[in-house]
Structures are given as structure tokens and as C-alpha cells.
Design a protein around this motif. Structure first.
Motif, PDB file in Angstrom:
ATOM      1  N   PHE A   1       0.826  -1.217   0.000  1.00 45.02           N
ATOM      2  CA  PHE A   1       0.000   0.000   0.000  1.00 45.02           C
ATOM      3  C   PHE A   1       0.856   1.261   0.000  1.00 45.02           C
ATOM      4  CE2 PHE A   1      -1.742   3.360   2.757  1.00 45.02           C
ATOM      5  CZ  PHE A   1      -2.720   3.828   1.901  1.00 45.02           C
ATOM      6  N   SER A   2       1.736   1.394   1.005  1.00 45.51           N
ATOM      7  CA  SER A   2       2.518   2.631   1.128  1.00 45.51           C
ATOM      8  C   SER A   2       3.538   2.764   0.004  1.00 45.51           C
ATOM      9  CB  SER A   2       3.225   2.688   2.495  1.00 45.51           C
ATOM     10  OG  SER A   2       4.147   1.633   2.640  1.00 45.51           O
ATOM     11  N   GLY A   3       3.849   1.649  -0.691  1.00 49.56           N
ATOM     12  CA  GLY A   3       4.766   1.740  -1.827  1.00 49.56           C
ATOM     13  C   GLY A   3       4.194   2.488  -3.016  1.00 49.56           C
ATOM     14  N   GLY A   4       2.877   2.750  -2.990  1.00 56.63           N
ATOM     15  CA  GLY A   4       2.272   3.609  -4.008  1.00 56.63           C
ATOM     16  C   GLY A   4       2.005   2.950  -5.345  1.00 56.63           C
ATOM     17  N   PHE A   5       1.904   1.606  -5.371  1.00 59.06           N
ATOM     18  CA  PHE A   5       1.687   0.917  -6.644  1.00 59.06           C
ATOM     19  C   PHE A   5       0.313   1.222  -7.230  1.00 59.06           C
ATOM     20  CE2 PHE A   5       4.718  -1.548  -4.154  1.00 59.06           C
ATOM     21  CZ  PHE A   5       5.784  -1.598  -5.035  1.00 59.06           C
ATOM     22  N   GLY A   6      -0.617   1.596  -6.386  1.00 60.26           N
ATOM     23  CA  GLY A   6      -1.922   2.006  -6.881  1.00 60.26           C
ATOM     24  C   GLY A   6      -2.131   3.497  -6.815  1.00 60.26           C
ATOM     25  N   SER A   7      -1.077   4.250  -6.460  1.00 60.31           N
ATOM     26  CA  SER A   7      -1.231   5.703  -6.315  1.00 60.31           C
ATOM     27  C   SER A   7      -0.036   6.441  -6.921  1.00 60.31           C
ATOM     28  CB  SER A   7      -1.437   6.073  -4.838  1.00 60.31           C
ATOM     29  OG  SER A   7      -0.393   5.556  -4.023  1.00 60.31           O
ATOM     30  N   TYR A   8       0.855   6.962  -6.077  1.00 59.53           N
ATOM     31  CA  TYR A   8       1.877   7.885  -6.584  1.00 59.53           C
ATOM     32  C   TYR A   8       2.920   7.201  -7.481  1.00 59.53           C
ATOM     33  CZ  TYR A   8       4.801   6.023  -2.798  1.00 59.53           C
ATOM     34  OH  TYR A   8       5.505   5.197  -1.968  1.00 59.53           O
ATOM     35  N   LEU A   9       3.323   5.958  -7.167  1.00 57.57           N
ATOM     36  CA  LEU A   9       4.391   5.310  -7.930  1.00 57.57           C
ATOM     37  C   LEU A   9       3.932   4.971  -9.346  1.00 57.57           C
ATOM     38  CD1 LEU A   9       7.298   4.555  -6.995  1.00 57.57           C
ATOM     39  CD2 LEU A   9       6.523   2.197  -6.923  1.00 57.57           C
ATOM     40  N   PHE A  10       2.761   4.337  -9.444  1.00 59.91           N
ATOM     41  CA  PHE A  10       2.224   4.022 -10.770  1.00 59.91           C
ATOM     42  C   PHE A  10       1.746   5.290 -11.469  1.00 59.91           C
ATOM     43  CE2 PHE A  10      -1.067   1.446 -13.341  1.00 59.91           C
ATOM     44  CZ  PHE A  10      -0.129   1.186 -14.332  1.00 59.91           C
TER      45      PHE A  10
ATOM     46  N   ALA B   1       8.643  15.207  -9.628  1.00 64.70           N
ATOM     47  CA  ALA B   1       9.268  15.548  -8.343  1.00 64.70           C
ATOM     48  C   ALA B   1       8.247  15.500  -7.213  1.00 64.70           C
ATOM     49  CB  ALA B   1       9.905  16.935  -8.424  1.00 64.70           C
ATOM     50  N   GLY B   2       7.047  16.017  -7.465  1.00 65.87           N
ATOM     51  CA  GLY B   2       6.004  16.010  -6.440  1.00 65.87           C
ATOM     52  C   GLY B   2       5.575  14.602  -6.067  1.00 65.87           C
ATOM     53  N   LEU B   3       5.408  13.730  -7.066  1.00 71.01           N
ATOM     54  CA  LEU B   3       5.006  12.347  -6.791  1.00 71.01           C
ATOM     55  C   LEU B   3       6.094  11.601  -6.029  1.00 71.01           C
ATOM     56  CD1 LEU B   3       3.336  11.475 -10.219  1.00 71.01           C
ATOM     57  CD2 LEU B   3       2.177  11.772  -8.026  1.00 71.01           C
ATOM     58  N   ALA B   4       7.356  11.828  -6.401  1.00 72.29           N
ATOM     59  CA  ALA B   4       8.459  11.185  -5.680  1.00 72.29           C
ATOM     60  C   ALA B   4       8.531  11.678  -4.239  1.00 72.29           C
ATOM     61  CB  ALA B   4       9.778  11.457  -6.404  1.00 72.29           C
ATOM     62  N   ALA B   5       8.351  12.991  -4.040  1.00 67.82           N
ATOM     63  CA  ALA B   5       8.357  13.556  -2.679  1.00 67.82           C
ATOM     64  C   ALA B   5       7.217  12.979  -1.854  1.00 67.82           C
ATOM     65  CB  ALA B   5       8.243  15.076  -2.759  1.00 67.82           C
ATOM     66  N   CYS B   6       6.069  12.766  -2.493  1.00 69.04           N
ATOM     67  CA  CYS B   6       4.929  12.143  -1.815  1.00 69.04           C
ATOM     68  C   CYS B   6       5.321  10.773  -1.280  1.00 69.04           C
ATOM     69  CB  CYS B   6       3.753  12.028  -2.773  1.00 69.04           C
ATOM     70  SG  CYS B   6       2.358  11.070  -2.146  1.00 69.04           S
ATOM     71  N   GLY B   7       6.016   9.993  -2.110  1.00 73.40           N
ATOM     72  CA  GLY B   7       6.442   8.666  -1.688  1.00 73.40           C
ATOM     73  C   GLY B   7       7.381   8.701  -0.515  1.00 73.40           C
ATOM     74  N   VAL B   8       8.334   9.621  -0.531  1.00 73.26           N
ATOM     75  CA  VAL B   8       9.289   9.744   0.572  1.00 73.26           C
ATOM     76  C   VAL B   8       8.568  10.090   1.870  1.00 73.26           C
ATOM     77  CG1 VAL B   8      11.290  10.997   1.436  1.00 73.26           C
ATOM     78  CG2 VAL B   8      11.154  10.418  -0.990  1.00 73.26           C
ATOM     79  N   MET B   9       7.733  11.123   1.828  1.00 74.04           N
ATOM     80  CA  MET B   9       7.038  11.578   3.038  1.00 74.04           C
ATOM     81  C   MET B   9       6.042  10.542   3.543  1.00 74.04           C
ATOM     82  SD  MET B   9       6.726  13.952   5.262  1.00 74.04           S
ATOM     83  CE  MET B   9       7.380  15.481   4.579  1.00 74.04           C
ATOM     84  N   MET B  10       5.283   9.955   2.635  1.00 74.92           N
ATOM     85  CA  MET B  10       4.236   9.018   3.026  1.00 74.92           C
ATOM     86  C   MET B  10       4.829   7.794   3.711  1.00 74.92           C
ATOM     87  SD  MET B  10       1.177   7.782   0.567  1.00 74.92           S
ATOM     88  CE  MET B  10       0.128   6.391   0.958  1.00 74.92           C
TER      89      MET B  10
END
Length: 715
Positions: free
Chosen positions: A141-150, A495-504
Motif C-alpha cells: 500500500f505505502s509503496g504507491g503501486f496504486g497511487s503515486y508510484l504508478f 518531483a512532487g510524486l516522488a516527494a509524496c512517496g518519501v514523506m508518506m
């Protein structure tokens, strides 16, 4: 584990009902048991006073991690499927605890009968398994496979409002197993280091509740009493029966879907063809019926209300304005047409609800924290030598409290280790992340890591008070701040999506670890064993989750596309949030911005009403976040979940005790069965094996025309 929060709800409310309902199961079972009828057990630890507590090293057994690996893979498939379909992910703590207990207990019982058992199965080892499994599947979930990462991929960019940007290439990064595993290893551990030094303050000094962690501990404690073990076997039996039913039903449905997304039972026009065209139908998904049995009634009703408001009222009315509000003939997936209204109004409600809860939880956190710090001395003195004694009329700590504090403080985790780990991981991330994501400059990463510990503390503290994790909200905040800082012409979306992953990942793992510490505190599991199991589970998740995603990515070529089996709706939402952060609102279709403002304000006002009216009325006011989810996705899953609620409601009406005891097990079986079917289904897809039958539903007139066409071919 938190649903995006537990449903963001994509995860936070979803688990609460199933876990908390189990808090009274042990007592009810013991009251009904012939040997203990009429007795009330006030002290859990008195029940286990003659049971030796294994050392922290002996709590970390090979069999525990073997079982954790098997369950971690299984649950990762389930979480991945849920994340790529609707994003609603309930807690799997109950299923993890039940199945972990069943597998190891069966193994140790067999060894004991043969005289080969060297180490008995303890509640501490059960806690280690549950922690490791949830940590592993949590990365899915937090890896963002259904959200920011994909959301970084070409597939999602084609469906977003930046599809024709000249800077599109610098805002896209397609999935690859190598960089995804590397990224997760870099960002997933630092959150663990950020809150380890605060464990005594959070658990002992502030006595935070952590409702899910407490409920899980009660569940595990109950398993290891004679009556609890008896109940657990019955619960596992129920889980197994409905797991088999769900798996076989999914297998049966597969034969009728051919390779056409409009074939099969999941497209059955339950309420008629007109309703089906507006996505109102029951799709026979046992998984979402199970999710509905776990989620609170209010969430499911809110989903249905949101579906009626959007697909029943708003979209048909806006569709009539085609040619006036937006150009005709743009298609269903064009963001300058009706798709823009669907996505951005949903985003407006999500942001309004998220902002309100962010301010509310942060405010409550500040007020409570100030009060606890102000009265610290009077609240944190624990005279552990005086069981039941009184001093100046104040009752001393119970036997349970004394025992738990003694064990919790025994195995210290050095503060220097956590601090050194945080600095080292931050340094590695600062150097390596800009190589993975070129627009993410090193100083963006430094700023994130400077603020992250404070935000991780706030999230862990707020989760301890309310069971509400704001990880996704902090991630969205990072999207806007870093995305706007980078700018449109310098890859601000990526950059925003990657930052989301780091913070989340930082704030999510911090609150999860502290919740696990609470579970360990109540089951007398060593903090060291809890921390190590969390680290091992996280490491396993960093490999397992990308591999599971890669199975889906390889097996289903239409993954992430509009109308496909796995449309990844939140990936589109997150990418468009990043686009808003760097571009603003200028590209939205006519009157879309006005609708967004109105729905944003409505989300805040609904939340205000929920918090101000009397509780007896507040429980009838819908949750805006849940209402927003069907705006873009459709309605079928909301109907599935309401069917699950209806089943549970009827069951509770007939026999509430059994419903509370076995409802979560039945729901977990339904979820796991369909979720595990994803594995053979993906294997069949990779082998190019397609279902032999297409079952499709046509109107009477269309059926006549098809028959006539077939007759002409026969001539």
C-alpha cells in the motif's frame, strides 16, 4: 496498518470495526464456556503468570518468519488487487493473527504429539508473526503501486490532464523492478528510526490507546488461553470455508469473461440496462462484499450516497451540457470533457475532508500534548512496587501494568542506534534519490528529512489518540510543496510524486511501528523483537511488493487503462494532484472550478456538522472522503460493500455474539479467496490462456439486430 488512512479510508476507518468488535470476544466466550461460566477475568497477565516469557531472541523463530513470508506474499496480492481496483483496503490484522496462529499452532501440536517439540508457541511469537506480515503487506500500500508510484507512468500520463504537455517526458518514469525495489529500500526504513526513541513516552508516559494495536493485542492474548484457542480454531474454520467458496466462485466466473472487459458476471445489469450504463450494478465480487462486512456501516452508506449523487444526478446533468460547458465528442477519458468534472470534483472533496481532519487531528494533538507535558510528573510516576496500593487516596498501578512496564523497559533499543540510522539513511537517500528521479533535487530531499521527524511524531501521536493515520495527507502536502517548488518546466509533476512517496513512507511506518509497540506492550513481546520483526517484514515487503506488482503489470497489458479490470483510479488522482500543484486550475473545463469550490466547502461543512451535532445524530451524517471515491471509480463496488453490510446487519440482528466473533473471519475469507485467485489468474494470463466463453447482456432490440446479422452470415 492503515485504509490511505484506514479507508483513505483508501485505508483508516476500514479496520476499526472488525478489530474493535473482537475486543469482547474472549470475555463472551468465557462467559458461555461451562467451566468458566459466571467468572470474570480482570487480569490478563494473572492468567499467564505461570508462563515463562521467552527472551527476545527466542521470540524471533525461523518458523515465525517462514509463516510470515507465506502470509506476506498472500496478503500482498490481496492489497495489490484492492489498490489497483478501488483503493479501499481494510485491515488484514485479524486474518494475519488468525492464520499465523493456526499455521504455527498446527505445526507445534504435531511436533508435540511426536515428542519433537523444542519450543512451544507463545503469544509473543504470534505477535512477531502478525507484525511481520502486516509490515510486509503494508509496503504494497505505502509503496504507491496504486497511487503515486504508478502515477508516474506513461499509462497514467495518457489518462491525465498533462497528456499533451511539451515537458511530458521529464514528468514520466515507467515501472521497472530494479528502481522500484531500490527506491523502497531507501525510503521505507527511515520512519522506523524516527520514532524509536519516543516509545517510552508514547506507550508508558502518555498511555496512548492505539485502538487497532490494542485490539490486536487482545485478540492474540485471547488465542493463547484455552477458551481463546478453542474460539480461534472455529474462526479459522469459518475463514477456510469462505476462502474456499470465494476462490471457487472467482474461478467459475473466469470462464465467462473471455478477453472482453464487458463480458462476465461482473457486468451483470442487476438493476436494468439503463442503470448499468450509469455504472449501477452488482458485480458479484466476494472480495468487496467481505470488505463491506469489515468497514463500518457509515462508510458503506456514504459510498452509496456518493455514487447516487455523482452517477445518478451530477454526471447525467453535466452530460446534457455537452457542447455548452465543454466540446462535444471529446470522449469519456478526456480531461477537458466530462472526465475532468469526475476527477477534479473528487479531488476537491478529498482535499476538503483531508484538510479538515489534518487541522483537527493536529489541533487535538497539540492540545493533548500540551496538557500531558504540563502535568507530566503527576501522570508518569508509576510506583511499580505497589500493586493495588494507594497513596494519598490514588490507586496504584495494577498487576498487569507493573508486569507490562517491567518487560517493556527491559530490552532497550539504543537511541544512538536510531539517530545514527536516521542520519545514515537520510544521507544515502539525499545522494541516490536524485539519480532515480532526476527532477527531485538533493535539497528537496534534505528539506523533507528535516521536517519528517516532527511530522512522524505528530502522525504517530494522532494515530495513538484516534486510530487515524494522516500519512496520505502528509504525502499530498509534499506533492503540492515540492511540485510547486520544482515548477512545470523542471519536472514538477514527477518531483512532487516522488516527494509524496518519501514523506508518506516515513510517517506511515512511524505510526505503524508505534501501534505495533502497543501490541507488544500488551502481549509482553520484547520491543527489540518487535522492532526487528518490523525491519525484517519491511525488508521482505520491499522485495515482495514490487515483484507482485510486476506480476500484475506483466500479466495484464491493459493495467491502469480506463475501463480495464485494474484501472488504478488513485494513480490518476495523485498525478492530477501533482498537475494542480504545478499548473493551477486554468485548464479545467467550464464551471468545473466552481463545482470544486462548492464541494470543497461542502466537505468541510459536513465534517463540522459531524463534530458539532450530538453523537446520536452524528452517526447518520455521511463521511465526505467515502462519498468522493465513487465520483470517479463508479458504483458497483459501493453496492457490493452495502451488500456486505446488509449481510452483517441481518446476522447481528439474529445473533450478535456470533456475528462479532465470526464476522471478521468470514469477511477475511471472502477477501482472501478472491485475492488469491489473482495468482493463478495472472499465471494463466502470462501463459496466454484466455477464458473460453463471453457472457454479455444486450437489450431486446440489440439482440434482434445481432440475430439478424448472424443469419446473414449463415447465408
Amino acid at each position: 496498518m492503515a485504509v490511505e488512512s484506514t479507508l483513505e479510508l483508501e485505508s483508516e476507518d476500514g479496520r476499526t470495526k472488525s478489530d474493535v468488535n473482537l475486543l469482547d470476544v474472549e470475555r463472551k466466550t468465557m462467559e458461555d464456556d461451562d467451566e468458566t461460566k459466571g467468572k470474570v477475568i480482570d487480569s490478563i497477565e494473572m492468567t499467564f503468570k505461570d508462563t515463562m516469557i521467552p527472551s527476545w531472541k527466542r521470540q524471533l523463530t525461523v518458523r515465525a518468519f517462514l509463516v510470515s513470508t507465506i502470509l506476506g506474499v498472500m496478503f500482498s496480492f490481496i492489497v495489490m488487487k484492492l489498490g489497483l481496483t478501488t483503493g479501499i483496503i481494510p485491515s488484514l490484522n485479524v486474518a494475519a493473527g488468525l492464520l499465523g496462529f493456526f499455521f504455527v499452532k498446527t505445526w507445534t501440536t504435531a511436533l508435540e504429539r511426536s515428542g519433537l517439540l523444542n519450543q512451544p508457541f507463545t503469544r509473543q511469537e504470534n505477535t512477531v508473526i502478525q507484525t511481520c506480515v502486516v509490515a510486509t503487506s503494508g509496503i504494497a500500500f505505502s509503496g504507491g503501486f496504486g497511487s503515486y508510484l504508478f502515477g508516474m507512468s506513461d499509462t497514467i500520463a495518457d489518462r491525465s490532464s498533462d497528456a499533451n504537455w511539451p515537458t511530458r517526458n521529464m514528468n514520466v518514469k515507467n515501472p521497472s523492478l530494479g528502481w522500484m525495489i531500490g527506491f523502497l529500500f531507501i525510503v521505507s526504513f527511515i520512519g522506523l528510526c524516527s520514532v524509536v526513541p519516543l516509545r517510552k513516552i508514547m506507550i508508558i508516559d502518555f498511555k496512548l490507546i492505539y485502538p487497532s494495536g490494542t485490539a490486536t493485542a487482545h485478540l492474540i492474548n485471547s488465542f493463547h488461553t484455552p477458551q481463546g484457542a478453542k474460539l480461534a480454531k472455529k474462526q479459522v474454520s469459518a475463514l477456510g470455508k469462505f476462502f474456499s467458496f470465494s476462490f471457487l466462485w472467482s474461478f467459475f466466473q473466469w470462464f465467462f469473461v473471455s478477453d472482453d472487459t464487458e463480458c462476465g458476471f461482473q457486468n451483470f445489469p442487476t438493476f436494468g440496462l439503463k442503470a448499468y450504463q450509469n455504472r449501477f450494478y452488482f458485480d458479484f465480487s466476494t472480495m468487496y462484499v467481505g470488505v463491506g462486512m469489515i468497514c463500518p456501516y457509515l462508510i458503506n452508506v456514504s459510498l452509496l450516497l456518493g455514487a447516487i449523487l455523482s452517477w445518478g444526478i451530477m454526471w447525467p446533468l453535466i452530460k446534457k451540457q455537452e457542447g455548452h460547458w465543454y466540446k462535444a465528442g471529446l470522449g469519456q477519458s478526456n480531461f477537458h470533457g466530462i472526465q475532468g468534472y469526475r476527477v477534479f470534483t473528487a479531488i476537491a472533496v478529498i482535499l476538503g475532508d483531508g484538510l479538515y481532519n489534518f487541522v483537527k487531528v493536529l489541533g487535538n494533538t497539540g492540545i493533548k500534548l500540551y496538557g500531558q507535558l504540563k502535568n507530566k510528573e503527576s501522570r508518569t510516576v508509576l510506583p511499580v512496587a505497589n500493586d493495588g496500593a494507594t497513596k494519598d487516596g490514588v490507586e496504584g498501578p495494577s498487576f498487569d501494568d507493573q508486569r507490562r512496564v517491567q518487560v517493556f523497559m527491559k530490552d532497550q533499543i539504543p537511541t544512538w542506534l536510531a539517530a545514527t540510522g536516521y542520519v545514515a539513511i537520510a544521507a544515502v537517500a539525499t545522494i541516490t534519490l536524485p539519480y532515480i528521479f532526476e527532477p527531485l533535487e538533493w535539497y528537496y530531499v534534505v528539506v523533507i528529512y528535516l521536517f519528517a521527524p516532527a511530522l512522524a511524531f505528530c502522525n504517530a501521536y494522532g494515530c495513538g489518540l484516534t486510530d487515524w493515520s494522516l500519512a496520505s495527507t502528509y504525502g499530498k502536502l509534499a506533492i503540492f510543496v515540492i511540485g510547486a517548488w520544482a515548477g512545470k518546466s523542471h519536472g514538477g509533476v514527477l518531483a512532487g510524486l516522488a516527494a509524496c512517496g518519501v514523506m508518506m513512507n516515513i510517517v506511515a511506518t512511524a505510526s505503524d511501528l508505534m501501534s505495533d509497540f502497543k501490541t507488544g506492550y500488551l502481549t509482553l513481546a520484547s520491543p527489540r523483537s518487535m522492532f526487528i520483526s518490523q525491519v525484517i517484514g519491511t525488508a521482505m515487503g520491499c522485495v515482495i511488493a514490487p515483484c507482485v506488482f510486476w506480476v500484475f503489470h506483466s500479466a495484464f497489458p491493459d493495467l491502469g487503462k480506463e475501463g480495464s479490470e485494474y484501472p488504478a483510479p488513485y494513480a490518476v488522482v495523485y498525478r492530477n494532484l501533482a498537475i494542480l500543484g504545478v499548473e493551477g486550475f486554468g485548464s479545467l473545463p467550464k464551471h468545473c472550478l466552481s463545482l470544486c469550490y462548492g464541494l470543497f466547502a461542502a466537505a468541510i461543512l459536513i465534517n463540522v456538522a459531524r463534530d458539532t451535532v450530538p453523537k446520536k445524530w452524528a452517526r447518520f451524517i455521511p463521511i465526505p472522503m467515502a462519498m468522493a471515491i465513487p465520483f470517479y471509480i463508479g458504483t458497483s463496488f459501493a453496492i457490493d460493500m452495502c451488500v456486505g453490510s446488509l449481510i452483517l446487519f441481518i446476522w447481528e440482528t439474529r445473533n450478535k455474539t456470533k456475528a462479532d466473533a465470526f464476522g471478521p473471519a468470514v469477511a477475511s475469507g471472502l477477501i482472501c479467496g478472491e485475492g488469491i485467485w489473482s495468482v493463478p489468474k495472472a499465471i494463466l494470463a502470462l501463459a496466454k490462456v484466455t477464458p473460453p466463453i463471453c457472457m454479455k447482456f444486450l437489450s431486446k432490440g440489440m439482440n434482434v439486430r445481432v440475430d439478424e446479422f448472424i443469419e446473414t452470415l449463415g447465408r
